[in-house]
Scaffold this motif. Sequence first.
Motif, PDB file in Angstrom:
ATOM      1  N   THR A  41      73.220  24.262 -12.058  1.00  0.00           N
ATOM      2  CA  THR A  41      74.619  23.988 -12.389  1.00  0.00           C
ATOM      3  C   THR A  41      74.999  24.756 -13.653  1.00  0.00           C
ATOM      4  N   PRO A  42      75.250  26.066 -13.539  1.00  0.00           N
ATOM      5  CA  PRO A  42      75.659  26.830 -14.724  1.00  0.00           C
ATOM      6  C   PRO A  42      77.008  26.353 -15.239  1.00  0.00           C
ATOM      7  N   LYS A  43      77.133  26.293 -16.564  1.00  0.00           N
ATOM      8  CA  LYS A  43      78.364  25.758 -17.171  1.00  0.00           C
ATOM      9  C   LYS A  43      79.567  26.635 -16.873  1.00  0.00           C
ATOM     10  N   ASN A  44      79.384  27.933 -16.868  1.00  0.00           N
ATOM     11  CA  ASN A  44      80.486  28.858 -16.623  1.00  0.00           C
ATOM     12  C   ASN A  44      80.129  29.814 -15.487  1.00  0.00           C
ATOM     13  N   SER A  45      81.111  30.071 -14.620  1.00  0.00           N
ATOM     14  CA  SER A  45      80.957  31.053 -13.551  1.00  0.00           C
ATOM     15  C   SER A  45      82.276  31.795 -13.408  1.00  0.00           C
ATOM     16  N   ALA A  46      82.201  33.058 -13.049  1.00  0.00           N
ATOM     17  CA  ALA A  46      83.422  33.844 -12.881  1.00  0.00           C
ATOM     18  C   ALA A  46      83.177  34.965 -11.887  1.00  0.00           C
ATOM     19  N   ASN A  47      84.267  35.422 -11.316  1.00  0.00           N
ATOM     20  CA  ASN A  47      84.202  36.506 -10.340  1.00  0.00           C
ATOM     21  C   ASN A  47      85.527  37.261 -10.380  1.00  0.00           C
ATOM     22  N   LEU A  48      85.462  38.569 -10.337  1.00  0.00           N
ATOM     23  CA  LEU A  48      86.665  39.396 -10.310  1.00  0.00           C
ATOM     24  C   LEU A  48      86.445  40.527  -9.327  1.00  0.00           C
ATOM     25  N   ARG A  49      87.393  40.708  -8.392  1.00  0.00           N
ATOM     26  CA  ARG A  49      87.267  41.786  -7.429  1.00  0.00           C
ATOM     27  C   ARG A  49      88.595  42.471  -7.172  1.00  0.00           C
ATOM     28  N   PHE A  50      88.478  43.645  -6.581  1.00  0.00           N
ATOM     29  CA  PHE A  50      89.681  44.360  -6.196  1.00  0.00           C
ATOM     30  C   PHE A  50      89.453  45.051  -4.866  1.00  0.00           C
ATOM     31  N   ASN A  51      90.563  45.345  -4.194  1.00  0.00           N
ATOM     32  CA  ASN A  51      90.540  46.078  -2.936  1.00  0.00           C
ATOM     33  C   ASN A  51      91.728  47.054  -2.950  1.00  0.00           C
ATOM     34  N   TYR A  52      91.437  48.350  -2.859  1.00  0.00           N
ATOM     35  CA  TYR A  52      92.497  49.359  -2.859  1.00  0.00           C
ATOM     36  C   TYR A  52      92.382  50.176  -1.579  1.00  0.00           C
ATOM     37  N   ASP A  53      93.438  50.142  -0.758  1.00  0.00           N
ATOM     38  CA  ASP A  53      93.459  50.844   0.518  1.00  0.00           C
ATOM     39  C   ASP A  53      94.217  52.164   0.395  1.00  0.00           C
TER      40      ASP A  53
END
Length: 761
Positions: free
Chosen positions: A647-659
């Motif tokens: 159970t990590p205290k902080n989690s994050a994710n960032l993504r992008f999609n360019y067509d």
Amino acid sequence: MRLTKKKMQLLNPAIQSAVALLVLSAGNAAYAQEATGAPPVATSEDGVNKVVVTARRREETLQDVPVSVTAFSADQLSKQAVPDVTALALALPNTTMKASRATNSTLTAFIRGVGQADPLAGFESGVGIYIDDIYLARPQAAVADIYDVERIEVLRGPQGTLYGRNTIGGAVKYVTRKLAPQTDARLRATVGQYGQKEIVATVSTPVSETARIGGTFARFKRDGFGKNLTTGGENYDKDVTAARLSAEFTPTPDLFIRIAGDATRDDSSPKNGHRLIVGRTSGAPILSNVYDTRASLMTALGHEQEVKAHGVSATIEYTLNNEWTFKSITASRKDKSYAPIDFDSLAVVDMEVPAIYTNEQRSQEFNLTYTGDRLQGVAGIYYIDANAFNKFDTILGGAIRTAAVTSGDIDTKAWAIYADGSYSVTDAFSVSLGGRYTVDEREAEILRKTYIGNGSPEMGTPGGILFRVDTDLRNGVLKRKDKKFTPRVALNYKMNSAHNVYASYSEGFKGGGFEPRLNVAAFNLPLSVAKAGYAPETIETYELGLKSSFNGGRITTNAAVFYSDYKDVQIPGSVAIDSNGDGRDDTFAGVTTNAGKAEIKGAELEAIANFTPNFMVAGMYSYIDAEYKEYIANGVNVAGQRVFQNTPKNSANLRFNYDIPLPLAGYNGKLSLIGSASYKGATAQFETPSLLDQESYKLYDASIVWTRADGKVRAGIHGKNLSDKRYKTGGYLFPTLGLEGTLTAFYGNPRQVSATLEYRF
């Protein structure tokens, strides 16, 4: 059922900030559901797609449903080359999913601090895994490679008023693809580093106006990330074969019948860990490659490592009229595993555990859904009859070599009635009420004997001399029945077409049971204590959420804060013990503790921003503060020295999609540039800190994918863990047992680059 002033005060500043986000909810973050791209099921409104889910057993847009749920489409799972369900956790708030230590296909799952890390018989997961509404009672073979799915939905928080089996932490729901009305054939091939070769072939066809048949065959093969320096074989390799067959019938427009079967076989080599300490007696050094091993145990009961699982199901759905629909779900599943586990990961026999697991289950669910103008809901009954069995030797080196053979045979019979309904008081305000009454019955037989020698006759080693019987609890001695009513209530207010706020209270329950490794002799346990087993655990969760859209739906945000009062937390584990009082640990005992009380509070934000029709940025941030308030050990409250695992205290994710529009070979199409960065905070592997704990880390993925305009051809190059980060996912901690000591870790996959080609005929 109200969030009291005292409990509000427990929300720390980070959560209070998240509450502010609920109110302000700006669109500059990213939405994790769409972190994989386009919606799983979508309708068009003014050119903007809306995500449709069935989290409440009926189709609703994601922004309207008052539940914390994230969904992933099959198309975008394919576009991202997501290998299996564990990879989804990078984009999910407060979620950990991974292959259990020393296995390739046993699942360890935690959602919002609730889960179950021990795959032995008798321990149920706190996170339910469903395939087409069929609950998988055991974690073996649950790390399913993703194929033949329409979408995957992940629900956070207690589930019980909507699903067949009560799950206390959350649910992961696979929704498989229905067969097409015309002949459909698809082929996906993958090649990559470490000799990766995969193929998935799918075909379906109508055989009449009312009947269709189809099937999928899948083969996943890869060399090891490391080598076994003792045997010369592979370590961390993959060799999985899977298949699915189904037949669908629509005798009338109102009647749908599906008969389905699936099978999986995992013939991968034993996965062995990396020693973090020098051999205590031999001085064996720590290896430089964390994926290499010196392990020598290759078989269990004469069999090489093998996991086989299969299941059959029948689903009948009958639309009675425009408002009522009846559904029957009948299922049966079995699996069997031969698991040679070399705890010490050395060429010598110092701590080795050859094990076998067998599981089987039969379940039946009937439910009735109602969809009216103002009232919608579902009610049902559910029954499951399951057996889980494990037997293993624990072979320890020492002045005298010993082997403790332990078998646990656990029967579970459970039934429940549940109902959940939502009533629209006005066009903007609705109230949801639900309840579940559950009865869990368990019966166990536990036998443990200690032999002098290299193993026990029960596990195929002749010549062992019986030294003592540590535990003999058979012939119906261990029985228990647990009953519980768990309610749910939610208030939903749609302030306008763009903002939807909800508040909910829900309770979760998981029945008690018996420790399958119980060592009565070591602790001199009275029969009354052994018969009591461990108690059920319960949770009460309060949640406040806001789902918003901006700029005509091009930006969406989903935010939630929650508080959980978690009681009688079931914590299984093994401890080294000194059985003869000579000051040296010489055996082990399984111990399951009910930690009296814990409090969990957290915040989650998911968002997506479609800046242009061709450019999307998405992401997630989650925070959780989970702590024990009462944890009694030897009569002392040690809550201050205990932590929540996985159970990590902080989690994050960032993504992008360019067509980018890009014709290729005379065909119109688009080139998609896809990237993602994920962060996981420091993670504990057990309830006590150790060298196995993983510090915070980041992972980076990227893909370049070309898709033909008609969708029939897709080709891509995919990179996973591009920075080649080494991060621990589990391990064994027995430094005082054997002559060498055991402190071994297991690691996530290294950098991998692969190429995929998909063709739809």
